[in-house]
Design an enzyme around this catalytic site. Sequence first.
Site, PDB file in Angstrom:
ATOM      1  N   HIS A 249      43.682  47.978  31.438  1.00  0.00           N
ATOM      2  CA  HIS A 249      43.931  47.037  32.521  1.00  0.00           C
ATOM      3  C   HIS A 249      42.934  47.314  33.646  1.00  0.00           C
ATOM      4  O   HIS A 249      42.405  48.422  33.774  1.00  0.00           O
ATOM      5  CB  HIS A 249      45.357  47.190  33.040  1.00  0.00           C
ATOM      6  CG  HIS A 249      46.408  46.827  32.035  1.00  0.00           C
ATOM      7  ND1 HIS A 249      46.752  45.526  31.754  1.00  0.00           N
ATOM      8  CD2 HIS A 249      47.186  47.607  31.233  1.00  0.00           C
ATOM      9  CE1 HIS A 249      47.699  45.510  30.837  1.00  0.00           C
ATOM     10  NE2 HIS A 249      47.978  46.757  30.494  1.00  0.00           N
TER      11      HIS A 249
ATOM     12  N   TYR B 168      37.035  47.350  35.121  1.00  0.00           N
ATOM     13  CA  TYR B 168      37.712  47.798  33.907  1.00  0.00           C
ATOM     14  C   TYR B 168      37.013  49.043  33.367  1.00  0.00           C
ATOM     15  O   TYR B 168      35.784  49.149  33.427  1.00  0.00           O
ATOM     16  CB  TYR B 168      37.678  46.722  32.820  1.00  0.00           C
ATOM     17  CG  TYR B 168      38.472  45.482  33.126  1.00  0.00           C
ATOM     18  CD1 TYR B 168      39.773  45.332  32.670  1.00  0.00           C
ATOM     19  CD2 TYR B 168      37.911  44.439  33.857  1.00  0.00           C
ATOM     20  CE1 TYR B 168      40.499  44.182  32.930  1.00  0.00           C
ATOM     21  CE2 TYR B 168      38.626  43.284  34.125  1.00  0.00           C
ATOM     22  CZ  TYR B 168      39.920  43.167  33.660  1.00  0.00           C
ATOM     23  OH  TYR B 168      40.631  42.028  33.925  1.00  0.00           O
TER      24      TYR B 168
ATOM     25  N   LYS C 267      47.115  47.317  40.611  1.00  0.00           N
ATOM     26  CA  LYS C 267      45.717  47.627  40.885  1.00  0.00           C
ATOM     27  C   LYS C 267      45.599  48.199  42.289  1.00  0.00           C
ATOM     28  O   LYS C 267      46.573  48.220  43.051  1.00  0.00           O
ATOM     29  CB  LYS C 267      44.841  46.382  40.741  1.00  0.00           C
ATOM     30  CG  LYS C 267      44.857  45.783  39.346  1.00  0.00           C
ATOM     31  CD  LYS C 267      44.172  44.458  39.311  1.00  0.00           C
ATOM     32  CE  LYS C 267      44.163  43.868  37.925  1.00  0.00           C
ATOM     33  NZ  LYS C 267      45.473  43.803  37.269  1.00  0.00           N
TER      34      LYS C 267
END
Length: 461
Positions: free
Chosen positions: A373, A365, A412
């Site tokens: 996020h 993070y 991600k």
Amino acid sequence: MAEAAFHPPRRKRRVFECYQAPFPVGPGAGDFRMCRADMVNNCVVVRSPEDMDQLYNKGYFGKGILSRSRPVYSISDPSLVSKWQGANLNVPIITSKKYQQRVQWAKSALQEQGFDGCSVTKILENYTRPLEFPFLEKGGAEQTGDSCDTVCPNTENTELSGQSSTDTGNIATSSPECQKEVCQKAYAEGDPASDSMVGSKEQEPADVKETAQTSCQMHGSCMHCGCKAKGAPDRESCNMAKSRERAPEYVLVQEEEESSLCPEEGSAREQENFVKKEKLVCRRNPFRIFEYLQLSLEEAFFLVYALGCLTVYYGEEPLTILKLWEIFSEVKPSFKTTYMAYHYFRSKGWVPKVGLKYGTDLLLYRKGPPFYHASYSVIAELVDDNFEGSLRRPLSWMSLSGLNRTTVNASKELLLCYLIKPSDMTEEEMATPECLKRIKVQELIVTRWVSSRERSEQDDL
């Protein structure tokens, strides 16, 4: 090998807090605070509310054992808190049903300790009897008689009506002192049998006024935590934390009582004149649940080794850095590998968290989970100079593709972190954290190759 395309971290739309500091250490000597943690059942937990606040707010280390992230657990009913918010209360408010449930838990805990039914009933009756109500905020200190009673007629066609009352009997009752023998027996709220984090030494609960008049900004106005003021010695802080764990917790229980609006007897509408009047009664919580800050092994060792702001105790014995390295490696065989990756990314400014939810070792993070996020899911592997060695997680093409798909669907990127150790590094060197100085790191970002996209790019060229 294609060049990686870096994407900026995605900021969360709603941010409810301000960023304080990347680490729980300040630039000046006056800002430094040594925190304490305890090794319990192969886990590292922080008990002191001040230490919990320091470690989580400055660096977002650990998580609450009863919360998703920040330790903000409270037994208060949110609907009751909003209902009685005008009374300026700073203790938990619960329903009568929820309180009776805790009484049953305390009863079961006492029966498991060998008390007979008669003794258990007598102990709980004395321990849960109503007490005087001394827990108002400073603004309402002179209004101890104010209440916010809700009057509800016992008929179907009558609407709810709220009215203010100044009757002190609505909240306050008798105020007996806590008897020593009763409190020692009724220790379901701080007894080792019901809370494994609490020590084995018994201590008489602190005085009501001393523990109740302290309010903690971290826990809010509806939660009584008894945090002490800043600037006190660490030993005193530890003693106060232990006494707070053994001291009783006071709660306000919303109870109902029936009263008559019309005192005339023989009235035809006598049944309609009875109303249900809600009041708050102060009682001791017979079954107290504590929330602690649980640190991962990597977070705990980073605070001890890299920052030097934490001391981990096993019982009453502080553990050295070498002892922690040895113990953590036994508890978690992959600790050395994951800590090397954790140390590397923390030093780069990332906030690593456990990546178990997405099948990886770490999540990275920017600043912290409240602000951004997670950008990367990290898999750490320890290899030699030739990228050979026994991999912790041998990935086939199918498992790698599935892991990458899972990561991409969560917005991600999958990052492979190879920790390269020299070929001449011995096991003796790996037995101490000094081996970190000789470790090199190589990062690889995994992206999915799409043939159609490749063809279109070639046609454009």
